[in-house]
Design a protein around this motif. Structure first.
Motif, PDB file in Angstrom:
ATOM      1  N   GLY A  88     -25.583  -4.880 108.568  1.00  0.00           N
ATOM      2  CA  GLY A  88     -26.492  -3.360 108.210  1.00  0.00           C
ATOM      3  C   GLY A  88     -25.532  -2.535 107.835  1.00  0.00           C
ATOM      4  O   GLY A  88     -24.714  -2.018 108.267  1.00  0.00           O
ATOM      5  N   CYS A 162     -37.195  -3.757 108.774  1.00  0.00           N
ATOM      6  CA  CYS A 162     -35.760  -3.123 109.148  1.00  0.00           C
ATOM      7  C   CYS A 162     -35.950  -2.011 110.075  1.00  0.00           C
ATOM      8  O   CYS A 162     -36.952  -1.073 109.588  1.00  0.00           O
ATOM      9  CB  CYS A 162     -34.779  -2.810 107.860  1.00  0.00           C
ATOM     10  N   CYS A 168     -32.791  -0.616 104.284  1.00  0.00           N
ATOM     11  CA  CYS A 168     -34.045  -1.205 103.829  1.00  0.00           C
ATOM     12  C   CYS A 168     -35.121  -0.557 104.568  1.00  0.00           C
ATOM     13  O   CYS A 168     -36.308  -0.759 104.340  1.00  0.00           O
ATOM     14  CB  CYS A 168     -34.144  -2.921 104.020  1.00  0.00           C
ATOM     15  N   GLY A 169     -34.972  -0.322 106.114  1.00  0.00           N
ATOM     16  CA  GLY A 169     -36.004   0.340 106.944  1.00  0.00           C
ATOM     17  C   GLY A 169     -36.525   1.682 106.352  1.00  0.00           C
ATOM     18  O   GLY A 169     -37.652   1.952 106.287  1.00  0.00           O
ATOM     19  N   GLU A 189     -35.710  -5.086 112.621  1.00  0.00           N
ATOM     20  CA  GLU A 189     -34.279  -5.778 112.342  1.00  0.00           C
ATOM     21  C   GLU A 189     -33.325  -4.751 112.083  1.00  0.00           C
ATOM     22  O   GLU A 189     -33.531  -3.903 111.495  1.00  0.00           O
ATOM     23  CB  GLU A 189     -34.481  -6.968 111.599  1.00  0.00           C
ATOM     24  N   ASP A 191     -30.757  -5.657 109.834  1.00  0.00           N
ATOM     25  CA  ASP A 191     -30.370  -5.713 108.483  1.00  0.00           C
ATOM     26  C   ASP A 191     -31.467  -6.574 107.781  1.00  0.00           C
ATOM     27  O   ASP A 191     -32.213  -7.102 108.469  1.00  0.00           O
ATOM     28  CB  ASP A 191     -29.116  -6.478 108.420  1.00  0.00           C
ATOM     29  N   VAL A 192     -31.377  -6.635 106.450  1.00  0.00           N
ATOM     30  CA  VAL A 192     -32.352  -7.003 105.692  1.00  0.00           C
ATOM     31  C   VAL A 192     -32.779  -8.682 105.874  1.00  0.00           C
ATOM     32  O   VAL A 192     -33.748  -9.106 105.782  1.00  0.00           O
ATOM     33  CB  VAL A 192     -32.314  -6.825 104.273  1.00  0.00           C
ATOM     34  N   ALA A 195     -34.777  -9.455 109.019  1.00  0.00           N
ATOM     35  CA  ALA A 195     -36.120  -9.300 108.617  1.00  0.00           C
ATOM     36  C   ALA A 195     -36.743 -10.665 107.455  1.00  0.00           C
ATOM     37  O   ALA A 195     -37.789 -11.138 107.942  1.00  0.00           O
ATOM     38  CB  ALA A 195     -36.478  -8.001 107.689  1.00  0.00           C
TER      39      ALA A 195
END
Length: 274
Positions: A88, A162, A168-169, A189, A191-192, A195
């Motif tokens: 991440g 994320c 990404c979140g 999560e 990191d991507v 997810a």
């Protein structure tokens, strides 16, 4: 809205990219590239040469492409060895600001890179080298028949996102706000890849991830595009680090990532040119 599948040309391009990849996987963590059988592909003309160990901290969504590029870089620079730490972006930035030894940082958002530059961690101005957009990752065949963001809030639909601190979140929250959709994910999560793995394992019905990650995992996952993704595009900046143990190697790798050859690999994997 329909399920987006890879075209034949897109699949062939991705096979070419992954054919160069020395190691892969869906998670974060560290990996080291290995030289390909042929070193016919070299870096940008006039780019600085490198030798020795080069440590690159890079967003998890870059794992497949950067591993491939690392192998090509090593072939063009005999005596060099590129080691990657994928994860991440926010966690990587925190490690860099805490003094973790690294030569290059490639983040999945400008905001995350700014935390490093604000701390004086970058050598020079970071440069955007690609962009990326979100899609809805669903199991093969889209069994829940999800067509857009509003469907993710339907009763009984389990969604992975994320964490908001991760690029990404943050992008997912922007897209959901643009669609006026509120949902409660069953997991957040770091990191991507995390997810995406939740969808692969059947633990959730969908996740919001980058289009490049769905393309890299198209054998197991389908992607559903949605219009609000255009309002949540992430710039990916890269920078050599001020405390890089291998300053020449760092400059050379950054120059290579921005070269036409590297850009061709990145766009073939689904990234957008800056």
């Amino acid at each position: 809205m329909t399920v987006r599948r890879l075209t034949t040309a897109g699949a062939a391009a991705l096979v070419l990219v992954l054919g160069l990849t020395a190691c892969g996987g869906d998670g974060g963590g560290s990996s080291s590239s290995a030289a390909p059988a042929s070193a016919s592909g070299t870096g940008a003309a006039g780019a600085p040469k490198a030798s020795g160990s080069i440590t690159v901290f890079a967003a998890a969504s870059l794992k497949e492409t950067f591993t491939a590029l690392g192998a090509t870089f090593e072939a063009a620079n005999p005596g060099s060895r590129v080691t990657f730490n994928f994860g991440g972006s926010s966690a990587l930035a925190g490690s860099i600001n805490s003094g973790a030894p690294a030569d290059v940082f490639a983040a999945a958002s400008a905001a995350t890179m700014k935390t490093v530059t604000d701390a004086g961690g970058a050598a020079g101005t970071p440069q955007t080298f690609v962009r990326n957009t979100l899609t809805i990752a669903v199991p093969k065949g889209n069994p829940k028949h999800l067509a857009g963001l509003a469907d993710l809030a339907a009763p009984g639909v389990k969604v992975a996102l994320c964490a908001k601190e991760v690029p990404c979140g943050a992008a997912a929250l922007t897209a959901l706000k643009a669609a006026n959709v509120t949902l409660t994910p069953v997991t957040l999560e770091q990191d991507v890849k995390g997810a995406l793995t939740k969808v692969e394992l059947g633990e959730v019905d969908a996740s919001l991830v980058y289009r490049t990650d769905v393309r890299a995992d198209s054998g197991k996952i389908d992607g559903v595009d949605f219009p609000e993704a255009a309002q949540a595009v992430n710039d990916y900046p890269i920078a050599a680090l001020a405390k890089a143990p291998n300053k020449d190697g760092a400059a050379a790798f950054v120059a290579f990532v921005r070269s036409p050859e590297a850009q061709q690999v990145l766009t073939a994997a689904g990234f957008q040119a800056p």
